[in-house]
Structure formats: C-alpha cells, structure tokens
Scaffold this motif. Structure first.
Motif, PDB file in Angstrom:
ATOM      1  N   PHE A  20      37.852  36.097  39.187  1.00 23.47           N
ATOM      2  CA  PHE A  20      38.366  35.110  38.245  1.00 23.47           C
ATOM      3  C   PHE A  20      39.889  35.156  38.197  1.00 23.47           C
ATOM      4  O   PHE A  20      40.562  34.133  38.226  1.00 23.47           O
ATOM      5  CB  PHE A  20      37.772  35.360  36.850  1.00 23.47           C
ATOM      6  CG  PHE A  20      38.227  34.365  35.823  1.00 23.47           C
ATOM      7  CD1 PHE A  20      37.646  33.116  35.736  1.00 23.47           C
ATOM      8  CD2 PHE A  20      39.243  34.689  34.939  1.00 23.47           C
ATOM      9  CE1 PHE A  20      38.067  32.196  34.791  1.00 23.47           C
ATOM     10  CE2 PHE A  20      39.680  33.773  33.994  1.00 23.47           C
ATOM     11  CZ  PHE A  20      39.086  32.519  33.912  1.00 23.47           C
ATOM     12  N   THR A  21      40.435  36.369  38.155  1.00 25.49           N
ATOM     13  CA  THR A  21      41.887  36.548  38.082  1.00 25.49           C
ATOM     14  C   THR A  21      42.562  36.112  39.380  1.00 25.49           C
ATOM     15  O   THR A  21      43.643  35.533  39.352  1.00 25.49           O
ATOM     16  CB  THR A  21      42.219  38.020  37.755  1.00 25.49           C
ATOM     17  OG1 THR A  21      41.518  38.403  36.568  1.00 25.49           O
ATOM     18  CG2 THR A  21      43.709  38.220  37.538  1.00 25.49           C
TER      19      THR A  21
ATOM     20  N   ALA B 182      41.585  33.719  41.396  1.00 26.12           N
ATOM     21  CA  ALA B 182      41.348  32.306  41.716  1.00 26.12           C
ATOM     22  C   ALA B 182      42.627  31.477  41.799  1.00 26.12           C
ATOM     23  O   ALA B 182      42.765  30.647  42.687  1.00 26.12           O
ATOM     24  CB  ALA B 182      40.371  31.686  40.725  1.00 26.12           C
TER      25      ALA B 182
END
Length: 179
Positions: free
Chosen positions: A159-160, A162
């Motif tokens: 997520f980080t 992306a």
C-alpha cells in the motif's frame, strides 16, 4: 488455479527484468524454495537468488516481494518482503532471506511474512489444492526509504509503495502438492 491477477488494480509501472539461478519464469520451484517449516518433504525455505536489470531512471531503492495469490485464504499468502534495498544493488544471493537476513545489503530489512516470520518461507500449497503461482517481484521505487516499520505487514508495504513505484520486474514460479 485462479485467474487472480495481483497487478490488475495496481498503478501501471515500467517493466524491467528479473532472473534467478534457482527458477526460470513459469517453472516450478526447486526443493530449496519449498517449505520444510510447513511440512513439505525436502523443503528448505531458502530464498531464491535474484538478479535484475533495466530499472527505470530515477530509481532510488528497491523492494522485493514473493506472493501466492492462489492460497486458500481470500487474501493470498505473502512469503517474503524486503524493503529499502539500495538502488546500487541489483542482486540478492540465494539464502539472503534467512532468519537474520544475512545476505541482504546494508539498510535493507525483511518484514514479517504471513507466517509472521521476518524471513523467506517457501512454497507449501495444501495437498490436492492444485497448482499455485508465486509472483517474485522486484519493485523499483522513487524513494530511498519506503518508510514502513520493520514489523509492518507486506500488505502495508504494498500500500505504501503504490504511489512510489517506477518499475516492476516479475518472475512467476509454481508449486503443487499432490493429494
């Protein structure tokens, strides 16, 4: 086998090349990359040797992940995640993902996998579940440090990352445990 594409909803990224002395793209893992910890006979839980080249200009670091989208969990299974590999590094030796990360470059660190161990855990598809795909991915990033905690999950890493992914090199391995 599922048609689940783990990249379908991720941002587009430039493709570059990753190879391994342990597995050819589309082929089965060797016993070294199967999971003895999970009871696979002959499995050794040794992370594969990886080499990559052709990363996009502006790459400031890399992350490496190994993910099985075919695991019967509803969310797949993360086998390995390494963050903050310096941009000057283009290879990890076989076994780099041991309990201490002994083969990782300075500054790089392993996050806990889905077995909650900060190391590589090999393939161990449930008996009779059919073939599983293992996506070995080198992510070229636009930041020197991705800024996740060492105890974060691989999903938090993903997520980080992306918004910082410049390129993605993918090698797919497989494994199947007979019924």
């Amino acid at each position: 086998m599922s048609a689940n594409d783990p990249f379908a909803r991720l941002p587009e990224a430039v493709s570059f090349t990753v190879t391994s002395a342990n597995v050819t793209d589309g082929s089965a893992w060797s016993p070294e990359q199967l999971s003895g910890m999970s009871g696979v006979p002959g499995g050794k839980d040794v992370s594969p040797q990886l080499s990559w080249n052709g990363a996009p200009e502006g790459t400031k670091s890399y992350a490496v992940t190994v993910y099985d989208p075919d695991a019967p969990t509803g969310s797949g299974f993360w086998h390995w995640a390494v963050a903050d590999i310096p941009a000057t590094v283009t290879e990890l030796p076989e076994g780099a993902g041991d309990d201490t990360g002994s083969g990782l470059p300075e500054g790089a660190f392993q996050l806990p996998n889905d077995a909650r161990a900060a190391r590589f855990i090999g393939a161990a598809p449930p008996a009779g579940h059919g073939p599983h795909r293992y996506f070995v991915v080198v992510h070229a990033l636009a930041v020197e440090s991705i800024g996740v905690a060492a105890d974060a999950t691989p999903a938090v890493l993903g997520f980080t990352m992306a918004g910082h992914i410049l390129g993605r090199a993918v090698l797919t391995a497989s494994a199947e445990t007979p019924a």
